[in-house]
Design a protein around this motif. Structure first.
Motif, PDB file in Angstrom:
ATOM      1  N   PRO A  74       0.825  -1.211   0.000  1.00  0.00           N
ATOM      2  CA  PRO A  74       0.000   0.000   0.000  1.00  0.00           C
ATOM      3  C   PRO A  74       0.860   1.262   0.000  1.00  0.00           C
ATOM      4  O   PRO A  74       1.900   1.317   0.659  1.00  0.00           O
ATOM      5  N   MET A  76       0.701   5.602   0.305  1.00  0.00           N
ATOM      6  CA  MET A  76       0.021   6.867   0.568  1.00  0.00           C
ATOM      7  C   MET A  76       0.928   8.000   0.087  1.00  0.00           C
ATOM      8  O   MET A  76       2.084   8.094   0.497  1.00  0.00           O
ATOM      9  N   ASP A  96      -2.970   4.197  -2.723  1.00  0.00           N
ATOM     10  CA  ASP A  96      -4.136   3.882  -1.911  1.00  0.00           C
ATOM     11  C   ASP A  96      -4.763   5.116  -1.279  1.00  0.00           C
ATOM     12  O   ASP A  96      -5.922   5.096  -0.904  1.00  0.00           O
ATOM     13  N   ASP A  97      -3.987   6.192  -1.160  1.00  0.00           N
ATOM     14  CA  ASP A  97      -4.512   7.423  -0.583  1.00  0.00           C
ATOM     15  C   ASP A  97      -3.602   8.569  -0.994  1.00  0.00           C
ATOM     16  O   ASP A  97      -2.479   8.371  -1.490  1.00  0.00           O
ATOM     17  N   ARG A 111      -5.576   7.420   8.654  1.00  0.00           N
ATOM     18  CA  ARG A 111      -5.684   6.927   7.280  1.00  0.00           C
ATOM     19  C   ARG A 111      -4.817   5.685   7.076  1.00  0.00           C
ATOM     20  O   ARG A 111      -5.191   4.768   6.336  1.00  0.00           O
ATOM     21  N   ILE A 115      -6.179   2.135   5.690  1.00  0.00           N
ATOM     22  CA  ILE A 115      -5.612   1.429   4.542  1.00  0.00           C
ATOM     23  C   ILE A 115      -5.233   0.006   4.929  1.00  0.00           C
ATOM     24  O   ILE A 115      -5.553  -0.960   4.229  1.00  0.00           O
ATOM     25  N   HIS A 157      -7.582  -2.877  -6.000  1.00  0.00           N
ATOM     26  CA  HIS A 157      -8.864  -2.222  -5.765  1.00  0.00           C
ATOM     27  C   HIS A 157      -9.807  -2.412  -6.944  1.00  0.00           C
ATOM     28  O   HIS A 157     -10.999  -2.652  -6.761  1.00  0.00           O
ATOM     29  N   TYR A 190     -13.435   8.199   1.839  1.00  0.00           N
ATOM     30  CA  TYR A 190     -12.891   7.707   0.579  1.00  0.00           C
ATOM     31  C   TYR A 190     -13.942   7.648  -0.530  1.00  0.00           C
ATOM     32  O   TYR A 190     -13.673   7.100  -1.593  1.00  0.00           O
TER      33      TYR A 190
END
Length: 228
Positions: A74, A76, A96-97, A111, A115, A157, A190
């Motif tokens: 992941p 960010m 992912d973010d 966050r 995640i 995703h 999200y």
């Protein structure tokens, strides 16, 4: 303990993140350039990568692209840029973010937790694969979806979202329900990221059949999938 790799060239920001994450029970490693991060990840795993977009050697976007060739860890992004195009690009290349500076360290820690929760192994929803004459073919064991005979190159995703839509063709799923398929609580903020993932999914489907639009938008409601 989940291990978080922070790649940030500003020491003050990195120190703040290290303190906030360690206060929440995470272990951390801080590196200041992208090249070191790639070398580090070749030697040992991380549970999540916090990645500054504006690194001094290579951009965070480029680092993420290289990383996605070999890993689904992941990611960010941290950035000083708040443009929608940057956020969409970040999500489309596998992030992912996306957090814009200045930010709250406590929010970043929250966050990170969200995640890690949504990428944790969880039972996949039961899906009846499309018939041999249908446009989609799902292989859960291989985590693959074919569309009109062609294998789709999907992110984690995108696979879960398309799998959820395939589970109930023609049913309208709200953003909140699609977030639940990813293991994310609706209050985590999200909802609009679902739109970015749907946009990317549509682009990949159009590469196979430019004249088809299997994913339908229902304004104010959500999305559905047509097998016609």
């Amino acid at each position: 303990m989940p291990h978080i790799l922070i790649v940030e060239d500003e020491a003050a920001i990195a120190d703040t993140l290290v303190y906030a994450l360690q206060s929440e029970g995470f272990t951390t490693t801080w590196l200041s350039v992208g090249g070191e991060a790639l070398a580090w990840l070749e030697q040992q795993p991380a549970d999540l990568l916090i990645l500054d977009v504006g690194l001094p050697d290579i951009s965070g976007f480029e680092l993420c692209k290289r990383l996605r060739r070999v890993s689904e860890v992941p990611v960010m992004f941290l950035t000083a840029r708040n443009g929608e195009i940057d956020r969409v690009v970040g999500l489309e290349i596998g992030a992912d973010d996306y957090v814009v500076k200045p930010f709250s360290p406590r929010e970043v820690a929250a966050r990170v937790k969200a995640i890690l929760k949504r990428v944790a192994p969880r039972p996949l929803p039961e899906v009846t694969p499309a018939s041999a004459s249908g446009p989609f073919q799902l292989d859960e064991d291989k985590v693959q979806i074919h569309y009109r005979g062609q294998l789709l190159n999907l992110t984690r995703h995108e696979f879960r979202l398309l799998q959820q839509l395939l589970a109930r063709p023609e049913r309208v799923f709200s953003r909140e329900q699609l977030l639940d398929a990813l293991g994310v609580a609706a209050e985590a903020g999200y909802e609009r990221n679902i739109d970015s993932h749907i946009k990317s999914l549509r682009a990949k489907l159009r590469l196979v059949a430019a004249d088809a639009e299997p994913i339908q938008t229902h304004r104010g409601l959500g999305y559905s999938l047509s097998l016609v």
